[in-house]
Write an enzyme that holds these catalytic residues in place. Sequence first.
Site, PDB file in Angstrom:
ATOM      1  N   GLY A   1       0.871  -1.306   0.068  1.00  0.00           N
ATOM      2  CA  GLY A   1      -0.014  -0.156  -0.079  1.00  0.00           C
ATOM      3  C   GLY A   1       0.864   1.298  -0.081  1.00  0.00           C
ATOM      4  O   GLY A   1       2.177   1.094   0.221  1.00  0.00           O
ATOM      5  N   PRO A   2       0.275   2.382  -0.082  1.00  0.00           N
ATOM      6  CA  PRO A   2       0.909   3.505  -0.178  1.00  0.00           C
ATOM      7  C   PRO A   2       1.894   3.814   0.915  1.00  0.00           C
ATOM      8  O   PRO A   2       1.499   3.420   1.913  1.00  0.00           O
ATOM      9  CB  PRO A   2       0.115   4.815  -0.504  1.00  0.00           C
ATOM     10  N   PRO A   3       2.944   4.791   0.764  1.00  0.00           N
ATOM     11  CA  PRO A   3       3.788   4.923   2.096  1.00  0.00           C
ATOM     12  C   PRO A   3       2.851   5.616   3.179  1.00  0.00           C
ATOM     13  O   PRO A   3       1.865   6.474   2.866  1.00  0.00           O
ATOM     14  CB  PRO A   3       4.659   6.017   1.469  1.00  0.00           C
ATOM     15  N   GLY A   4       3.028   5.540   4.257  1.00  0.00           N
ATOM     16  CA  GLY A   4       2.611   6.203   5.434  1.00  0.00           C
ATOM     17  C   GLY A   4       1.318   5.676   5.720  1.00  0.00           C
ATOM     18  O   GLY A   4       0.610   6.227   6.570  1.00  0.00           O
ATOM     19  N   THR A   5       1.005   4.415   5.459  1.00  0.00           N
ATOM     20  CA  THR A   5      -0.428   3.885   5.698  1.00  0.00           C
ATOM     21  C   THR A   5      -0.225   2.914   7.071  1.00  0.00           C
ATOM     22  O   THR A   5      -1.182   2.139   7.376  1.00  0.00           O
ATOM     23  CB  THR A   5      -0.961   2.873   4.384  1.00  0.00           C
ATOM     24  N   GLY A   6       1.029   2.630   7.308  1.00  0.00           N
ATOM     25  CA  GLY A   6       1.063   2.005   8.717  1.00  0.00           C
ATOM     26  C   GLY A   6       1.266   0.729   8.630  1.00  0.00           C
ATOM     27  O   GLY A   6       1.005  -0.257   9.541  1.00  0.00           O
TER      28      GLY A   6
ATOM     29  N   GLU B  49      -4.545  32.026 -10.809  1.00  0.00           N
ATOM     30  CA  GLU B  49      -5.037  30.863  -9.778  1.00  0.00           C
ATOM     31  C   GLU B  49      -6.952  31.436  -9.869  1.00  0.00           C
ATOM     32  O   GLU B  49      -7.495  30.280  -9.550  1.00  0.00           O
ATOM     33  CB  GLU B  49      -4.737  31.278  -8.547  1.00  0.00           C
TER      34      GLU B  49
ATOM     35  N   ASP C 154       0.620  22.139 -14.107  1.00  0.00           N
ATOM     36  CA  ASP C 154      -0.759  21.905 -14.579  1.00  0.00           C
ATOM     37  C   ASP C 154      -0.812  21.065 -16.013  1.00  0.00           C
ATOM     38  O   ASP C 154      -1.614  20.404 -16.051  1.00  0.00           O
ATOM     39  CB  ASP C 154      -1.434  23.341 -14.653  1.00  0.00           C
TER      40      ASP C 154
HETATM   41  C1  NHX Z   1       9.696  28.628 -11.910  1.00  0.00           C
HETATM   42  N1  NHX Z   1       7.522  28.379 -10.599  1.00  0.00           N
HETATM   43  O1  NHX Z   1       9.980  27.450 -12.120  1.00  0.00           O
HETATM   44  C2  NHX Z   1       8.693  29.253 -10.976  1.00  0.00           C
HETATM   45  C3  NHX Z   1       9.465  29.688  -9.451  1.00  0.00           C
HETATM   46  C4  NHX Z   1       1.511  29.599 -12.839  1.00  0.00           C
HETATM   47  C5  NHX Z   1       1.456  31.240 -11.044  1.00  0.00           C
HETATM   48  N2  NHX Z   1      10.509  29.241 -12.502  1.00  0.00           N
HETATM   49  O2  NHX Z   1      -0.018  25.893 -11.600  1.00  0.00           O
HETATM   50  O3  NHX Z   1       4.186  28.000  -9.264  1.00  0.00           O
HETATM   51  O4  NHX Z   1       6.502  28.500 -12.547  1.00  0.00           O
HETATM   52  O5  NHX Z   1      -1.953  27.053 -10.009  1.00  0.00           O
HETATM   53  C6  NHX Z   1       3.998  20.911  -7.875  1.00  0.00           C
HETATM   54  C7  NHX Z   1       3.288  21.909  -7.674  1.00  0.00           C
HETATM   55  C8  NHX Z   1       6.794  23.157 -11.074  1.00  0.00           C
HETATM   56  C9  NHX Z   1       5.128  20.903  -8.951  1.00  0.00           C
HETATM   57  C10 NHX Z   1       3.775  23.010  -8.300  1.00  0.00           C
HETATM   58  C11 NHX Z   1       6.459  22.167 -10.501  1.00  0.00           C
HETATM   59  C12 NHX Z   1       4.804  24.306  -9.909  1.00  0.00           C
HETATM   60  C13 NHX Z   1       1.652  26.589 -10.038  1.00  0.00           C
HETATM   61  C14 NHX Z   1       6.327  25.853 -11.631  1.00  0.00           C
HETATM   62  C15 NHX Z   1       1.700  29.108 -10.550  1.00  0.00           C
HETATM   63  N3  NHX Z   1      -0.720  27.020  -9.580  1.00  0.00           N
HETATM   64  N4  NHX Z   1       4.461  27.199 -11.266  1.00  0.00           N
HETATM   65  C16 NHX Z   1       0.268  26.473 -10.616  1.00  0.00           C
HETATM   66  C17 NHX Z   1       3.722  27.748 -10.427  1.00  0.00           C
HETATM   67  C18 NHX Z   1       6.804  27.920 -11.226  1.00  0.00           C
HETATM   68  C19 NHX Z   1       6.127  24.394 -10.973  1.00  0.00           C
HETATM   69  C20 NHX Z   1       5.381  22.130  -9.480  1.00  0.00           C
HETATM   70  C21 NHX Z   1       4.722  23.352  -9.347  1.00  0.00           C
HETATM   71  C22 NHX Z   1       2.207  30.080 -11.270  1.00  0.00           C
HETATM   72  C23 NHX Z   1       2.258  27.816 -10.891  1.00  0.00           C
HETATM   73  C24 NHX Z   1       5.991  26.973 -10.971  1.00  0.00           C
HETATM   74 ZN    ZN Z   2      -1.830  26.292 -12.096  1.00  0.00          ZN
END
Ligand code: NHX
Ligand code: ZN
Length: 638
Positions: A219-224, A441, A516
């Site tokens: 199972g996933p990590p942290g499930t005990g 956002e 995204d």
């Molecule tokens: C960069 N970060 O990489 C800068 C610092 C579009 C307003 N130059 O989609 O922060 O651009 O809705 C997990 C989670 C990479 C892994 C977020 C890997 C974000 C986040 C790139 C907002 N919110 N993008 C978003 C964002 C970025 C990134 C991630 C991650 C932004 C966006 C990061």
């Molecule tokens: Zn985003």
Amino acid sequence: MGRMGYVEGSVRGSTLGGVNSTVRMRILLVLLALASCLLVVQTFGGDDSPQLPSLTYTELDAQIDLGLVESVQMTQGSTRLIVETVDGERYRAVIPPGFAEQFVRGVIEAEPQIRLDTLVNTSGPNPWLVVLNTVAPLALMVILVVVILGRMGGGRISKKKFRKKTLHDSEGSKEVTFADVAGADEAVTELTEIREFLNDADRFSALGAKIPKGVLLYGPPGTGKTLLARAVAGEAGVPFFTLSGSDFVEKFAGVGAGRVRDLFDQARKDAPAIIFVDEIDAVGRHRGGGGGAGNEEREQTLNQLLVEMDGFDVSSGVIFIAATNRPDILDKALLRPGRFDRQIAVDIPDINGRRQIAAVHAEGKPLAPGVSIETIARRTPGFTGADIANLLNEAALLSARRNLTHISQAELDDALDRVIAGPEKANTLSEKERHTIAYHEAGHALVGHLLPNCDPIHKVSIIARGKALGWTLALPERDRVMKTQSELCDEMAMLLGGRVAEELIFRDPTTGASNDIERVTAIARSMVTEYGMSALGPQRFGRSGGEVYAPTHDANYSDDVAMRIDEATHQLIDRAAAEAREVLSLHRPVLDKIADALIEHETIGHKELDVLFTDLGPVTFRREDFTPPLRQEVLDLR
Ligand code: NHX
Ligand code: ZN
């Protein structure tokens, strides 16, 4: 023959059959270095009179012709000479390659006679050099052997030490029972049987019942999983021997296998007992996959494990429990009958489990009135036990830092954000960047709110956390064990809402949407290749089982189908983007309001969002159906 080990860096040794290629390379290099040392000794060290002036061969020839040479000492098998002239001067000289025979004849026939001494230069001025010349190669060989053996020997000593060090039972640590394991009722039920066997083996064997030898908790990590294994031992009151799979993968060849032996020996001695190996996938990864250094060593360890499992008699009262979060990559040999007979899924907890877990971890943490275990459980879908423990601890830390006597909802909320998205980060941003983030956002939030199959938007923020510059938190209302096609489609549109908003407002999107986009792509591709949610129909494309190291060309489809998969994926994403674009342009004023609110307040919760959303009438968004029509025969049945 002993096992040959080799330390240093990431080089991992080998087994009886042969030395692995990296080690062979190294030994070759060492030998080469030694050989060149010897050569140097021969060439220069062997030259017994480097301090003598030298004669060129032509000069020497001329001196001989002139009858000025008294004697010539010749190093045996060599072309180096020490020449003594009639007036007692000594020189050194070298015969050019190929001239030796001619030179010797010349010396023998020379008039007046020249004394020719071809003995090894015992008469040379430095007898030590002779010693060096004969003894040095031997000595070097001995040193080489000692070094290599020393490494092996040293390895063995360390092996012993390593083995002793990591193998331990639970003595000293608090005894765990099933009562301590919250939110994993199914696994506990399964494991109760094991406890009964350990407590009363005779009753089972009298009936000829076959007790499982091995239990695999997955199972996933942290499930005990570890806690469960400990609880079995605690309940049965038997010793608990534990090692982590990564402990088996050491740099010394054979150490892993040795540890396996030790582990089983120890457990047998103290039987009835439980052996627990965490992260079994570190050793038990299917053979032949994911090569690289240490692979042979790992396979050797795995083989030893299999041998031990087959070798021990269940009636000895030893039960082997292993845990993994990657059961799919385990070697099939481990899962064969007689090995891990019993496989128990330890999944992320449902709401009831979370309630129990939260209750356990809230113990000793005073909650403010209005905060209940119930809200914690409801707010944490998808959390593991470890996540919930983490959440409550963060909340307690925050409350203490804020000089509170109780943990209130505000601290829990902040802790939740922290656990989900990471710690807050201070960024210096330009006005333009703040606007971009706010609109990005706001785009997520608005699309998420407008599409009927999205999880409700709980919170939006432009305060950087973890890797993200801004984030939108959508929380499912209820626990979900699967998702519908519409939910996936709406989720994709929601994920693209950020990028689409950037396009709409600034006409010059940023790189920020990369995460995204990655997630959207993964959803769309899975819809096509795994979930049968495209025109290609319900067919699995690509190998099942998610083998991490499976080469990509191992596809079970033609190039033509590959193209259609890409096309179908593209279509899904394209449509999601179009939907996001449609709802955002339709409600541009609300988008502006959300972005403005974000710029002003940085974080807005669902209550404030609801106010902003009141301007929107009731939302109906229709998606044209892409499911193929039912066949006439099927329709006729209705
Ligand atoms: C960069 N970060 O990489 C800068 C610092 C579009 C307003 N130059 O989609 O922060 O651009 O809705 C997990 C989670 C990479 C892994 C977020 C890997 C974000 C986040 C790139 C907002 N919110 N993008 C978003 C964002 C970025 C990134 C991630 C991650 C932004 C966006 C990061
Ligand atoms: Zn985003």
